[in-house]
Design a protein around this motif. Structure first.
Motif, PDB file in Angstrom:
ATOM      1  N   SER A  33       0.977  -1.207  -0.031  1.00  0.00           N
ATOM      2  CA  SER A  33      -0.059  -0.065  -0.015  1.00  0.00           C
ATOM      3  C   SER A  33       0.809   1.144  -0.123  1.00  0.00           C
ATOM      4  CB  SER A  33      -1.126   0.120   1.272  1.00  0.00           C
ATOM      5  OG  SER A  33      -1.795  -1.180   1.265  1.00  0.00           O
ATOM      6  N   CYS A 203     -21.450   2.680   6.747  1.00  0.00           N
ATOM      7  CA  CYS A 203     -21.441   3.349   5.580  1.00  0.00           C
ATOM      8  C   CYS A 203     -22.029   2.644   4.337  1.00  0.00           C
ATOM      9  CB  CYS A 203     -19.973   4.131   5.653  1.00  0.00           C
ATOM     10  SG  CYS A 203     -19.004   3.061   4.508  1.00  0.00           S
ATOM     11  N   GLU A 209     -17.910  -1.669   1.366  1.00  0.00           N
ATOM     12  CA  GLU A 209     -17.100  -0.285   1.245  1.00  0.00           C
ATOM     13  C   GLU A 209     -16.354  -0.223   2.617  1.00  0.00           C
ATOM     14  OE1 GLU A 209     -21.197   0.116  -0.445  1.00  0.00           O
ATOM     15  OE2 GLU A 209     -20.390  -0.597   1.320  1.00  0.00           O
ATOM     16  N   GLY A 211     -12.761   2.527   4.090  1.00  0.00           N
ATOM     17  CA  GLY A 211     -11.691   3.637   3.970  1.00  0.00           C
ATOM     18  C   GLY A 211     -12.431   4.614   2.923  1.00  0.00           C
ATOM     19  N   ASN A 212     -11.596   5.021   2.003  1.00  0.00           N
ATOM     20  CA  ASN A 212     -11.812   5.914   1.033  1.00  0.00           C
ATOM     21  C   ASN A 212     -13.082   5.540   0.109  1.00  0.00           C
ATOM     22  OD1 ASN A 212      -9.634   7.406   1.745  1.00  0.00           O
ATOM     23  ND2 ASN A 212      -8.285   6.781   0.395  1.00  0.00           N
ATOM     24  N   SER A 213     -13.068   4.320   0.120  1.00  0.00           N
ATOM     25  CA  SER A 213     -14.608   3.888  -0.760  1.00  0.00           C
ATOM     26  C   SER A 213     -15.794   4.255  -0.098  1.00  0.00           C
ATOM     27  CB  SER A 213     -14.580   2.376  -1.109  1.00  0.00           C
ATOM     28  OG  SER A 213     -14.458   1.605   0.144  1.00  0.00           O
ATOM     29  N   CYS A 214     -15.736   4.725   1.165  1.00  0.00           N
ATOM     30  CA  CYS A 214     -16.959   5.161   1.795  1.00  0.00           C
ATOM     31  C   CYS A 214     -17.317   6.645   1.556  1.00  0.00           C
ATOM     32  CB  CYS A 214     -16.720   5.094   3.335  1.00  0.00           C
ATOM     33  SG  CYS A 214     -17.693   3.343   3.861  1.00  0.00           S
ATOM     34  N   ARG A 215     -16.319   7.330   1.048  1.00  0.00           N
ATOM     35  CA  ARG A 215     -16.358   8.858   0.719  1.00  0.00           C
ATOM     36  C   ARG A 215     -17.553   9.354  -0.193  1.00  0.00           C
ATOM     37  NH1 ARG A 215     -10.718  11.391  -0.551  1.00  0.00           N
ATOM     38  NH2 ARG A 215     -10.326  10.871   1.557  1.00  0.00           N
ATOM     39  N   THR A 219     -24.532   7.640   5.126  1.00  0.00           N
ATOM     40  CA  THR A 219     -24.103   6.709   6.438  1.00  0.00           C
ATOM     41  C   THR A 219     -25.445   6.495   7.317  1.00  0.00           C
ATOM     42  OG1 THR A 219     -23.540   8.700   7.672  1.00  0.00           O
ATOM     43  CG2 THR A 219     -21.684   7.459   6.636  1.00  0.00           C
ATOM     44  N   ASP A 230     -17.464   0.538   8.753  1.00  0.00           N
ATOM     45  CA  ASP A 230     -17.510   0.318   7.391  1.00  0.00           C
ATOM     46  C   ASP A 230     -17.395  -1.072   7.482  1.00  0.00           C
ATOM     47  OD1 ASP A 230     -14.576  -0.239   7.812  1.00  0.00           O
ATOM     48  OD2 ASP A 230     -14.127   1.615   6.841  1.00  0.00           O
TER      49      ASP A 230
END
Length: 256
Positions: A33, A203, A209, A211-215, A219, A230
């Motif tokens: 990562s 979320c 989803e 991390g960032n994929s929840c942006r 919710t 998440d």
């Protein structure tokens, strides 16, 4: 040490964090990562100590390090992001061999902390991987995936065994936080913690989803009722429960 813009040197005696999301005991996990490896985090700790000495003097710096609580919380990504997704480590290790390798990496890191003056440590164990909504979705399971949970449980047993050995041969006070047992108990007995939703995250759909994929996604209206924020990470409330258990475990060790 990485200093954020606006960070005051005067804040250094009160604590510092070198944590890096998606890292692990295994350097290869961090490389996947492109995040900070455990050795790099320890290098920043060394830099922190140098800066601290310049700020408060050698003796005061040593006292601060000696009485500080060091916290290590990793291992999940070594399995979910590394061993079970990337083909590299499975070609080199069986699951048990990989667990032993991770424990050896942890022990080496603790040795370095000791050499830098650390005497108090809290290690957070691996949570029940098979109960994470993402893992259940991938495995098409309606209940916790026991094969993943067995790996996490076994890993924690090896961690605890190594920590006991380190405690016996050193003056370091080490507390283990049973994240596996705490989270599984919350899932099996949610009412005890004021929770009600244990199978999905707050979320998005709560199933894939994280991390960032929840942006930008919707919710839930009341995350205080959820075990997971998440599809991987616990909610703030669940983390608070874990933190309270960590404080209690540490207090018991310091009384011995």
């Amino acid at each position: 040490m990485v200093e954020k813009k606006g960070t005051l040197l005067e804040d250094l005696p009160h604590g510092a964090s070198f944590a890096s999301a998606a890292s692990g005991y295994d350097d290869f996990t961090a490389n996947i990562s492109s995040v900070l490896s455990l050795p790099r985090q320890l290098k920043y700790l060394m830099h922190y100590k140098v800066k601290l000495r310049k700020l408060v003097g050698h003796k005061r710096a040593e006292d601060i390090i000696r009485t500080a609580v060091f916290v290590m919380s990793m291992g999940t990504n070594d399995f979910l992001e590394d061993y079970y997704l990337d083909p590299t480590r499975p070609k080199q290790f069986t699951v048990e061999e990989y667990q032993n390798y991770l424990v050896s990496c942890m022990a080496n890191a603790i040795q370095k902390m000791q050499r830098l003056g650390g005497t108090i440590l809290v290690v957070v164990g691996v949570p029940p991987l098979g109960c994470m909504p993402l893992v259940k979705t991938i495995m098409d399971a309606t209940t916790c995936a026991e094969n993943y949970n067995k790996v996490a449980f076994s890993m924690n047993s090896k961690i605890q065994e190594k920590l006991e050995a380190i405690s016996t041969t050193s003056r370091m006070k080490i507390a283990f936080v049973d994240a596996y047992g705490i989270i599984q108990n919350a899932i099996n007995n949610p009412a005890l913690y004021g929770l009600s939703e244990t199978s999905k995250g707050c979320c998005g759909t709560g199933t894939i989803e994280f991390g960032n994929s929840c942006r930008g996604l919707e919710t839930c209206t009341d995350p205080e009722k959820y075990v997971f924020w998440d599809a991987v990470h616990p909610t703030e409330k669940m983390y608070k429960i874990l933190a309270e258990q960590a404080v209690e475990a540490l207090a018991q060790k310091l009384l011995v």
